[in-house]
Write a protein that holds these residues in place. Structure first.
Motif, mmCIF file in Angstrom:
data_model
loop_
_atom_site.group_PDB
_atom_site.id
_atom_site.type_symbol
_atom_site.label_atom_id
_atom_site.label_comp_id
_atom_site.label_asym_id
_atom_site.label_seq_id
_atom_site.Cartn_x
_atom_site.Cartn_y
_atom_site.Cartn_z
ATOM 1 N N SER A 1 -7.673 6.019 5.258
ATOM 2 C CA SER A 1 -8.111 4.980 4.165
ATOM 3 C C SER A 1 -6.608 4.006 4.252
ATOM 4 O O SER A 1 -5.890 3.879 5.141
ATOM 5 C CB SER A 1 -7.809 5.947 2.827
ATOM 6 O OG SER A 1 -6.666 6.409 2.679
ATOM 7 N N HIS B 1 -10.087 1.858 5.374
ATOM 8 C CA HIS B 1 -10.253 1.142 4.192
ATOM 9 C C HIS B 1 -9.205 -0.182 4.096
ATOM 10 O O HIS B 1 -8.075 0.054 4.467
ATOM 11 C CB HIS B 1 -10.174 1.839 3.170
ATOM 12 C CG HIS B 1 -11.262 3.155 3.104
ATOM 13 N ND1 HIS B 1 -10.688 4.101 2.139
ATOM 14 C CD2 HIS B 1 -12.201 3.297 3.695
ATOM 15 C CE1 HIS B 1 -11.895 5.013 2.513
ATOM 16 N NE2 HIS B 1 -12.771 4.493 3.532
ATOM 17 N N VAL C 1 -19.930 3.137 -0.363
ATOM 18 C CA VAL C 1 -20.069 4.448 -0.374
ATOM 19 C C VAL C 1 -18.753 5.218 -0.898
ATOM 20 O O VAL C 1 -17.830 4.783 -0.254
ATOM 21 C CB VAL C 1 -20.728 4.834 0.771
ATOM 22 C CG1 VAL C 1 -20.936 6.282 0.720
ATOM 23 C CG2 VAL C 1 -22.046 4.081 0.951
ATOM 24 N N THR C 2 -18.643 5.952 -2.087
ATOM 25 C CA THR C 2 -17.720 6.588 -2.232
ATOM 26 C C THR C 2 -16.592 5.212 -2.549
ATOM 27 O O THR C 2 -15.437 5.615 -2.108
ATOM 28 C CB THR C 2 -17.201 7.694 -1.615
ATOM 29 O OG1 THR C 2 -16.901 7.131 -0.117
ATOM 30 C CG2 THR C 2 -17.993 8.974 -1.709
ATOM 31 N N PHE C 3 -16.844 4.390 -3.137
ATOM 32 C CA PHE C 3 -16.073 3.050 -3.160
ATOM 33 C C PHE C 3 -15.433 2.498 -2.230
ATOM 34 O O PHE C 3 -14.558 1.767 -2.219
ATOM 35 C CB PHE C 3 -14.778 3.571 -4.110
ATOM 36 C CG PHE C 3 -15.143 4.652 -5.448
ATOM 37 C CD1 PHE C 3 -15.836 3.931 -6.331
ATOM 38 C CD2 PHE C 3 -14.873 5.811 -5.190
ATOM 39 C CE1 PHE C 3 -16.290 4.662 -7.814
ATOM 40 C CE2 PHE C 3 -15.341 6.591 -6.504
ATOM 41 C CZ PHE C 3 -16.045 5.950 -7.817
ATOM 42 N N SER D 1 -17.302 2.009 5.041
ATOM 43 C CA SER D 1 -17.303 3.620 4.669
ATOM 44 C C SER D 1 -17.195 4.295 6.015
ATOM 45 O O SER D 1 -18.069 3.913 6.872
ATOM 46 C CB SER D 1 -18.378 3.879 3.746
ATOM 47 O OG SER D 1 -18.908 5.329 4.249
ATOM 48 N N ASP E 1 -18.012 7.535 6.140
ATOM 49 C CA ASP E 1 -19.215 8.404 6.016
ATOM 50 C C ASP E 1 -20.372 7.448 6.911
ATOM 51 O O ASP E 1 -20.917 8.010 7.666
ATOM 52 C CB ASP E 1 -19.683 8.558 4.705
ATOM 53 C CG ASP E 1 -18.865 9.787 4.148
ATOM 54 O OD1 ASP E 1 -18.244 10.399 4.801
ATOM 55 O OD2 ASP E 1 -18.951 9.851 2.761
ATOM 56 N N GLY F 1 -8.919 10.365 -1.320
ATOM 57 C CA GLY F 1 -10.277 10.430 -1.502
ATOM 58 C C GLY F 1 -11.011 11.205 -0.409
ATOM 59 O O GLY F 1 -10.709 12.202 -0.090
ATOM 60 N N ARG F 2 -12.461 11.016 -0.533
ATOM 61 C CA ARG F 2 -13.142 12.089 -0.002
ATOM 62 C C ARG F 2 -14.225 11.432 1.227
ATOM 63 O O ARG F 2 -15.128 11.829 1.801
ATOM 64 C CB ARG F 2 -13.792 12.980 -0.888
ATOM 65 C CG ARG F 2 -14.929 12.527 -1.647
ATOM 66 C CD ARG F 2 -15.574 13.478 -2.370
ATOM 67 N NE ARG F 2 -16.472 14.179 -1.247
ATOM 68 C CZ ARG F 2 -16.200 15.478 -0.977
ATOM 69 N NH1 ARG F 2 -15.239 16.119 -1.381
ATOM 70 N NH2 ARG F 2 -17.086 16.057 -0.016
ATOM 71 N N ASP F 3 -13.928 10.243 1.512
ATOM 72 C CA ASP F 3 -14.897 9.138 2.398
ATOM 73 C C ASP F 3 -14.470 10.040 3.707
ATOM 74 O O ASP F 3 -13.427 10.272 4.102
ATOM 75 C CB ASP F 3 -14.276 8.005 2.405
ATOM 76 C CG ASP F 3 -15.399 6.973 3.406
ATOM 77 O OD1 ASP F 3 -16.377 7.560 3.610
ATOM 78 O OD2 ASP F 3 -15.005 5.892 3.791
#
Lengths: 194, 276
Positions: free
Chosen positions: A11, A38, A97-99, A103, A105, A128-130
């Motif tokens: 991230s 990110h 996806v998940t902000f 992404s 993912d 986060g959990r991406d």
């Protein structure tokens, strides 16, 4: 193990880990390495410049349908999802996806569907959990997942989420992730240090 | 652990797309594989189905499911003034060229819900060009065109759009262009008075005019290289001499069969001028 591609996700705060990883790659690193980080839209090609300084492998920010070639570092461009097709990239502006856009993912899942058992995925420090769902996809298609040991990661939640979502992820400190890449992704067995 | 085989999944997706083409005549076979796969996977979650074959069955037998699929697969929502440097460069490099024409025709291909159509209309109006321009905004999906015609967007998006507008070199106050009502921003009808919204499918339809500018941003990324080449031919044939093709910031014409007929107009943004 016969890997075809390495995908790494982190991230916004992952620059240090990515820099450490890239600066440790030897000249004979023989796979494409795709980095999904990110980032802010305005960051432009700044990241590319920073990373090119620490590696002799060519670094490029992906354009649509660019070929996927060995021994190169590819960066997901800001504000697009990066998808991995067989031999080439594709981009999309689908919703975050998940902000996140890019992404992890989305990139991991597409890599799994294109390269199956040939995918080596790395989840580095991040909030986060991406990446968790993507790591699960990689496993479902027979690929291998390495996760940076949360205790050594600056931000722990992304690695923790990936560990929880997978069954057989290798949890390793960054130095061991690097040696794993040396042993499995370089031409001619023992890497030549540069 | 049972390992999913990428090849088998690809076969299933191919069969599904072949089926849709043969039954409904809609052709997604040359869409970008990872993108169409992702839409199919998401659709399976929404429809609570666990296999691609089950989705294929429902799509073939239930036209309402097909409607949902068409929306899910074909909508690529953008934002107003997405990629502000693009619009700044449009002002700096394309507008001076357009001033030399008595009448300007612009084709916005794949306009989706219209965010970028209104962005361009605002830009042209600030440059005094809107009145002598005609914008043809096309998409193959009728339901997104309905939204585009309305020009109504969520009020919550206006903060981002205002930021983008300012960064793009906007000359006025962005809020002058819309009326806020309940949770919506309704854009001034004058902006779309010279816009023709029409259905056009880049996959099969032909050219319908000759244009000074063709804008098609982040649409071709959803196609594979074969289909991209076909659409590039269509764009080439639809541009007048010295006309400008505008693509998304991570797209290029390097895979176009007509690459040699264009020159780059601005270094960083993707404006290509037809020179032969």
């Amino acid at each position: 193990m016969d890997f075809k591609i390495v995908v790494a996700g982190t991230s916004l705060g992952g620059l240090k880990a990515i820099t450490a990883l890239l600066s440790a790659l030897p000249e004979n690193f023989s796979l494409p390495l795709v980095v999904i980080q990110h980032r802010e839209y305005a960051s432009g090609e700044l990241l590319k410049g920073l990373l090119q300084k620490v590696t002799c492998l060519p670094v490029q920010e992906v354009e649509d349908k660019d070929a996927i070639l060995p021994g190169r570092i590819y960066l997901a461009p800001p504000d697009y999802h990066l998808l991995i097709d067989r031999g080439e990239f594709a981009l999309s502006i689908d919703d975050p996806v998940t902000f996140a856009r890019p992404s992890v993912d989305v990139a991991f899942d597409s890599a799994a569907a294109s390269y199956g058992q040939g995918v080596l995925a790395v989840i580095l420090t991040g909030a986060g959990r991406d990446g968790a769902a993507g790591a699960a996809s990689i496993e479902a298609f027979g690929g291998v997942v390495l996760v940076q040991d949360p205790s050594s990661a600056e931000a722990k939640s992304m690695p923790q989420a990936a560990i929880a979502a997978t069954k057989a992820a290798h949890v390793l400190p960054l130095a061991e992730i690097i040696s794993f890449l040396h042993q499995n992704c370089c031409l001619g067995g023992q890497p030549q240090h540069v | 652990m049972v390992i999913t085989q990428p090849d088998l999944e690809a076969v299933e997706i191919q069969l599904l797309l072949d089926g849709l083409f043969r039954h409904y005549g809609v052709d997604f076979r040359d869409y970008s594989y990872p993108s169409i796969r992702r839409r199919i996977r998401n659709m399976m979650i929404d429809e609570k189905l666990s296999t691609i074959s089950a989705l294929q069955e429902r799509l073939l037998h239930d036209p309402s499911c097909m409607e949902r699929f068409l929306l899910a697969v074909s909508v690529h929502v953008s934002s107003m003034f997405r990629d502000p440097p693009f619009f700044a460069n449009f002002r700096a490099a394309v507008v001076p060229l357009l001033r030399t024409y008595p009448y300007v025709r612009i084709w916005h291909a794949g306009c989706s819900t219209g965010e970028e159509v209104y962005s361009l209309a605002i830009l042209l109006s600030e440059e005094g060009l809107l009145e002598r321009s005609k914008l043809y905004a096309t998409d193959h999906n009728e339901s997104v065109l309905r939204k585009a015609r309305q020009g109504i967007y969520p009020l919550s998006a206006m903060k981002l759009y205002t930021d983008n507008y300012i960064k793009s070199g906007g000359k006025r106050s962005f809020s002058e262009y819309y009326t806020a009502k309940y949770e919506h921003a309704i854009f001034a009808p004058a902006l779309s008075s010279n816009v023709v919204f029409a259905q056009h499918n880049l996959v099969g339809d032909r050219s319908f005019n000759e244009f000074n500018v063709i804008m098609c941003r982040n649409v071709l990324i959803y196609f594979n290289k074969t289909l991209q080449a076909r659409v590039h031919k269509l764009f080439y044939e639809s541009l007048c001499q010295l006309g400008v093709l505008a693509l998304g910031d991570r797209e290029s014409i390097k895979f176009s069969p007509y690459e040699d007929c264009f020159k780059e107009l601005v270094g960083e943004s993707k404006f290509y001028q037809r020179v032969k």
